[in-house]
Design an enzyme around this catalytic site. Structure first.
Site, PDB file in Angstrom:
ATOM      1  N   HIS A  61       0.827  -1.218   0.000  1.00  0.00           N
ATOM      2  CA  HIS A  61       0.000   0.000   0.000  1.00  0.00           C
ATOM      3  C   HIS A  61       0.859   1.266   0.000  1.00  0.00           C
ATOM      4  CE1 HIS A  61      -3.582   2.210   0.173  1.00  0.00           C
ATOM      5  NE2 HIS A  61      -4.228   1.579   1.127  1.00  0.00           N
ATOM      6  N   ASP A  91      -2.505   1.730  -4.383  1.00  0.00           N
ATOM      7  CA  ASP A  91      -3.758   1.951  -3.668  1.00  0.00           C
ATOM      8  C   ASP A  91      -4.808   0.951  -4.170  1.00  0.00           C
ATOM      9  OD1 ASP A  91      -2.590   4.070  -2.338  1.00  0.00           O
ATOM     10  OD2 ASP A  91      -3.106   5.471  -3.944  1.00  0.00           O
TER      11      ASP A  91
END
Ligand code: CO6
Length: 438
Positions: free
Chosen positions: A410, A414
């Site tokens: 992450h 995303d």
């Protein structure tokens, strides 16, 4: 006496040291070219090393379990079978002098009680070499734990502890006032590792020592979870057409190409195509930079008979057709199960697939194989009732379905990118041409 030095070989681009796990010869043995001399284990792979010469082993410099740098002399072979006494004495006294550096650690597996005792609370593995240096230099367990390791899985290597000592010593030599203004924190880890809680062992419990590969896997998993925040997305794919195609063509494919085709090459083909469309997923994080890899090298997690796991890599997967992918996958999986992989065959991966379906599992949340940024888990394909929209209305049909789950880093991926990439893999699988020629 004409002699030949056997040195620690360089077994791979990034490999700087290896552990001698087994000697097949001893001092005084007569050997012939290609006789197996020793087995060496590195962070990447284990190899057996043959002799390049005929002769007599006159000296073995490192016992089993020694961690030795590439290029160090491991053994001396007399090419004419004679042992030069003078040279032998010189070597012995030189070894004594060097005992503080390379040789001593090998003799000191059970050296520092405090380090060994404390290791029970640690998630990290320390080589005999590092432990010996720690003992000789009075490095406490807490200090050792704070050193940032540059080895695979964050393992502390000799150079790391030596750098730490240098930094600690120079800091200790500073005047008191200076020390206050610049506190000695020479090698504070970028990510602090927590000590695991102590484990009580009952009379009916069995304690199993982890083997070296298991410790490396454990280290790598802890490191990966600490280095990158993982998130996982899941999609369901209707793979009925590809299942029908595979089942119809399985026998003919094997007869024509000599290899069995399973679903894995088809998964790999879909992944390689999606990676070409989403280059950001085919990347690594280097500090504040993202390195987008040109080659698409897909690692395949292979379960080994000894219970360990290894990830051979299909290089340039996007350039191979289904026959090429099938052959390469079968070759690598067989080599992996028989410990026959070359170091190069497990290096350079840019993405990994792990087939949870092999165990009948439907979904998983795999751990990223660093320094990659994503890993795909493929669940078992199962027949399920599904609602299909047809021109004459909705119907319920029996379809072959599977879950695909993607764990991704992450820091740079995303949900929008991770989810779109994952959906794209599913689309490729769902759109498999049922009439494709083999
Ligand atoms: N669905 C349905 N059927 C499947 C599936 C799925 N997902 N996977 C395999 N199979 C079938 C396959 O088609 C074969 O059937 P037939 O062709 O009809 O004979 C059969 O199961 C056996 O397949 P096999 O495993 O021999 O070959 P495959 O090419 O599918 O897989 C492999 C090759 C090297 C991936 C596999 O042998 C293997 O080692 N799998 C284990 C991978 C593993 O250990 N993953 C977990 C690693 S741990 O990643 C991990 C993050 C942590 C948790």
């Amino acid at each position: 006496m004409a002699s030949f030095n056997i040195v620690m070989p360089k077994l791979g681009e990034s490999i700087q040291e290896g552990t001698i796990t087994k000697w097949f010869v001893k001092e005084g043995d007569t050997i012939e070219e290609d006789d197996m001399l020793f087995e060496v284990a590195t962070d990447k792979v284990d190899s057996e090393i043959p002799s390049p010469v005929d002769g007599v082993i006159t000296k073995i410099n490192y016992p089993e379990d020694s961690l030795v740098a590439v290029g160090e002399v491991l053994a001396v072979v007399s090419l004419d079978g004679e042992v030069d006494e003078t040279e032998q004495e010189e070597t012995d006294s030189k070894d004594e002098k060097e005992a503080k550096t390379d040789e001593a650690p090998a003799k000191a597996e059970t050296t520092d009680a405090s380090v060994d005792d404390s290791r029970k609370l640690s998630n990290r593995f320390y080589s005999p070499l590092v432990k010996t240096i720690a003992k000789e230099e009075n490095v406490s367990f807490d200090e050792l734990e704070s050193i940032e390791g540059s080895g695979v899985g964050g393992r502390v290597q000799k150079k790391d502890i030596l750098a730490y000592l240098e930094s600690r010593d120079s800091s200790a030599a500073q005047p008191e006032a200076k020390k206050e203004s610049k506190p000695a924190a020479p090698a504070a880890p970028a990510v602090e590792r927590k000590a695991a809680p102590p484990v009580s062992v009952g009379a009916n419990d069995t304690v199993v020592e982890m083997d070296r590969i298991r410790k490396l896997i454990a280290d790598h998993m802890v490191m990966s979870k600490q280095v990158s925040p993982h998130v996982t997305s899941v999609v369901e794919a209707d793979v009925t057409d590809l299942v029908i195609w595979r089942n119809k063509n399985k026998t003919a494919f094997q007869e024509r190409y000599g290899d069995k085709i399973t679903f894995m090459p088809i998964f790999t083909e879909a992944v390689a195509a999606a990676l070409a469309e989403f280059p950001m997923v085919n990347s690594s994080v280097d500090g504040d930079k993202i390195v987008i890899k040109k080659d698409i090298n897909v690692g395949i997690a292979v379960a080994k008979p000894d219970g360990n796991l290894i990830v051979p890599v299909i290089k340039n997967a996007e350039q191979r057709n289904l026959v090429g992918l099938t052959k390469e996958l079968n070759r690598l999986a067989n080599a992996a199960r028989n410990n026959k992989l070359d170091p190069a065959e497990i290096q350079g991966g840019t993405f990994t697939i792990t087939n949870f379906g092999s165990f009948g599992n439907i979904i998983g949340t795999p751990i990223i194989n660093q320094p990659q940024v994503a890993i795909l888990a493929t669940g078992i394909i199962e027949k399920k009732p599904a609602v299909l929209e047809t021109p004459s209305g909705d119907v319920i049909a029996i379809r072959h379905k599977m879950y695909l789950s993607l764990s991704y880093d992450h820091r740079i991926i995303d949900g929008a990118l991770g989810g779109a990439f994952l959906r794209r893999i599913a689309d490729h699988l769902e759109q498999f041409d049922i009439n494709r020629a083999i």
